[in-house]
Scaffold this active site. Structure first.
Site, PDB file in Angstrom:
ATOM      1  N   ASP A 215      37.800  34.021  38.222  1.00 52.03           N
ATOM      2  CA  ASP A 215      36.632  34.052  39.110  1.00 52.03           C
ATOM      3  C   ASP A 215      35.774  32.818  38.827  1.00 52.03           C
ATOM      4  OD1 ASP A 215      34.416  34.965  40.740  1.00 52.03           O
ATOM      5  OD2 ASP A 215      35.285  36.957  40.619  1.00 52.03           O
ATOM      6  N   ASP A 216      34.442  32.910  39.057  1.00 54.34           N
ATOM      7  CA  ASP A 216      33.614  31.716  38.861  1.00 54.34           C
ATOM      8  C   ASP A 216      33.757  31.138  37.451  1.00 54.34           C
ATOM      9  OD1 ASP A 216      32.619  31.908  41.432  1.00 54.34           O
ATOM     10  OD2 ASP A 216      30.768  32.913  40.835  1.00 54.34           O
ATOM     11  N   GLY A 237      40.154  28.961  39.006  1.00 51.34           N
ATOM     12  CA  GLY A 237      38.972  29.799  39.131  1.00 51.34           C
ATOM     13  C   GLY A 237      38.247  29.494  40.420  1.00 51.34           C
ATOM     14  N   HIS A 238      36.978  29.920  40.485  1.00 48.13           N
ATOM     15  CA  HIS A 238      36.228  29.777  41.737  1.00 48.13           C
ATOM     16  C   HIS A 238      35.123  28.730  41.658  1.00 48.13           C
ATOM     17  CE1 HIS A 238      37.561  34.095  43.114  1.00 48.13           C
ATOM     18  NE2 HIS A 238      38.566  33.274  42.915  1.00 48.13           N
ATOM     19  N   GLY A 239      35.095  27.936  40.587  1.00 47.97           N
ATOM     20  CA  GLY A 239      34.134  26.842  40.506  1.00 47.97           C
ATOM     21  C   GLY A 239      32.771  27.259  39.990  1.00 47.97           C
TER      22      GLY A 239
END
Ligand code: NAG
Ligand code: NAG
Ligand code: NAG
Ligand code: NAG
Length: 396
Positions: A215-216, A237-239
């Site tokens: 995730d983030d 991941g999501h940055g």
């Protein structure tokens, strides 16, 4: 000798024994043995360290340990360092975590250092399997690996957080807190495993850190101020994400973020600010600067999304009331895996203000990536994609 004297004598011996290693408290002296649950031993060592009027170091030597849910609380009388060189494993069965918010919580202390080459292994695989947060927004989360609450002037140096059941690290209401040389590792398909979440804190620094997760990479919650993220590698991941904001009534403004010299590898987003439409509060997001960033195959390298509304839980026709201003993107290079490498989707109610793009050079399939903008007129300096055609660039 009477019993009282014997007790004092034995206590003195014990104190001496426990401090024997240059004043260090080795958890083995408190019954913390390899391949056993060290929660009680660490808790006892902490109680002794916390009462000390001189700085103390607790040692967890290189070996493998188990640890059940544990909270280490201050206030303490002097600085404490916990050097962890071993691998500490959480219970693999999420049902045995007693619903704890964090596996290890450190709270209300000043001047703590966590150091070493050790690993906090959350053994999250079973928790990931039952995670339904992608479809159930009221889902009950499993324990995060590490929580820091009301901790000041402290450092996490080295160390790895691995396979957390949900977020790896949660930093709330901390002041002057640094992660240096930290590492997060979890598979790219592990749900809700944000690397570091930081909220309501001031002067947090995340430097020289490597975050690979599902995730983030780093998520920034409401009320946060003066966060620096430097020399960080994210991916998968999501940055890095500010928000989501604007879902709850109690939220506070977010101000001051510098993201510098970071690399994003194959992440869903690069740098993102996301707010819900129809927000109950009028808060602001301001003073955020993103510079010297390399994007490698990132889907949304730069994105402001003020219509963030997963699960269709909101009324999209009512715009976000969160005002975003003084944001810059400077020296951002690399590859986008979508044509629109820059999306600035601002609120029609409160358009974004003072948004600057300076030398943003992103490509999609070898050609320049495009920018899509609404309710914003970014100031363009140097090379940067012009806001795309057919989009409403209202506001100022
Ligand atoms: C941390 O700093 C805040 C703000 O200065 C202060 O209110 C709080 O008491 C401090 N906490 C500890 C545990 O020292
Ligand atoms: C921030 O914390 C570090 C580590 O404890 C300490 O050395 C430094 O003096 C603190 N800075 C301020 C401004 O208090
Ligand atoms: C930029 O970050 C990388 C780590 O990703 C580091 O190796 C390098 O030294 C940093 N460069 C500067 C100028 O700080
Ligand atoms: C924009 O942000 C920077 C960095 O926080 C700050 O120094 C500057 O004063 C801000 N500009 C305005 C107009 O608020």
């Amino acid at each position: 000798m009477n019993l009282a004297r014997i007790t004092i004598f034995v206590s003195l011996l014990l104190v001496e024994f426990c401090f024997a290693n240059n004043g260090n408290l080795d958890i083995s002296a408190f019954g913390g043995k390899p391949n056993s649950d060290i929660a009680k031993a660490l808790s006892s060592a902490w109680t002794q360290a916390c009462a000390s009027t001189t700085p103390v170091k607790i040692l967890i030597p290189g070996s493998t340990y188990q640890m059940s849910v544990l909270e280490l609380k201050g206030p303490c009388k002097a600085p404490i360092e916990i050097q962890i060189d071993g691998t500490i494993k959480a219970p693999a069965d999420p049902n045995t975590m007693k619903g704890a918010y964090h596996w290890l919580t450190i709270g209300r202390v000043d001047s703590i250092t966590l150091s070493g080459k050790g690993v906090f292994d959350g053994q999250g695989a079973n928790a990931w399997k039952r995670n339904d947060c992608h479809k159930n927004y009221k889902c009950k989360g499993d324990s995060m690996n590490l929580g820091f609450n009301f901790v000041n002037n402290s450092i996490v140096r080295g160390l790895t957080s691995k396979d957390s059941k949900t977020f790896h690290v949660n930093v709330i209401s901390c002041n002057n807190f640094t992660f240096d040389g930290f590492k997060v590792s979890a598979p790219n398909n592990s749900p809700n495993t944000d690397g570091i979440h930081i909220g309501r804190s001031t002067n947090v620094n995340v430097i020289n850190t490597d975050i690979a997760t599902g995730d983030d990479c780093i998520s920034i919650g409401d009320g946060n101020k003066k966060l620096t993220i430097q020399n960080v590698v994210c991916g998968p991941g999501h940055g890095i994400s500010v928000g989501s904001l604007g879902r709850y009534e109690i939220e506070e403004s977010v101000e001051g973020l510098l993201v510098k010299n970071c690399t994003f590898k194959g992440t869903d987003n690069g740098v993102r600010i996301k707010t819900w439409p129809n927000s109950p509060v009028k808060i602001t997001v301001s003073d955020m600067h993103f510079e010297d960033i390399i994007m490698t195959n990132v889907r949304n390298p730069i994105i402001i999304d003020q219509e963030y509304c997963p699960w269709n839980q909101c009324k999209k026709q009512n715009p976000s009331k969160i005002k975003i201003s003084n944001i810059s993107f400077k020296n951002i290079k690399g590859t986008s895996s979508a044509l629109e490498g820059v999306v600035l989707s601002c609120s029609s109610g409160v358009p974004c203000q003072d948004i600057e793009m300076d030398n943003v050079d992103l490509t999609f399939n070898g050609a320049a990536a495009k920018a899509k903008c609404s309710n914003v007129k970014p100031k363009i300096i140097g090379k940067a994609p012009a806001c795309g055609d057919g989009v409403s660039a209202g506001g100022s």
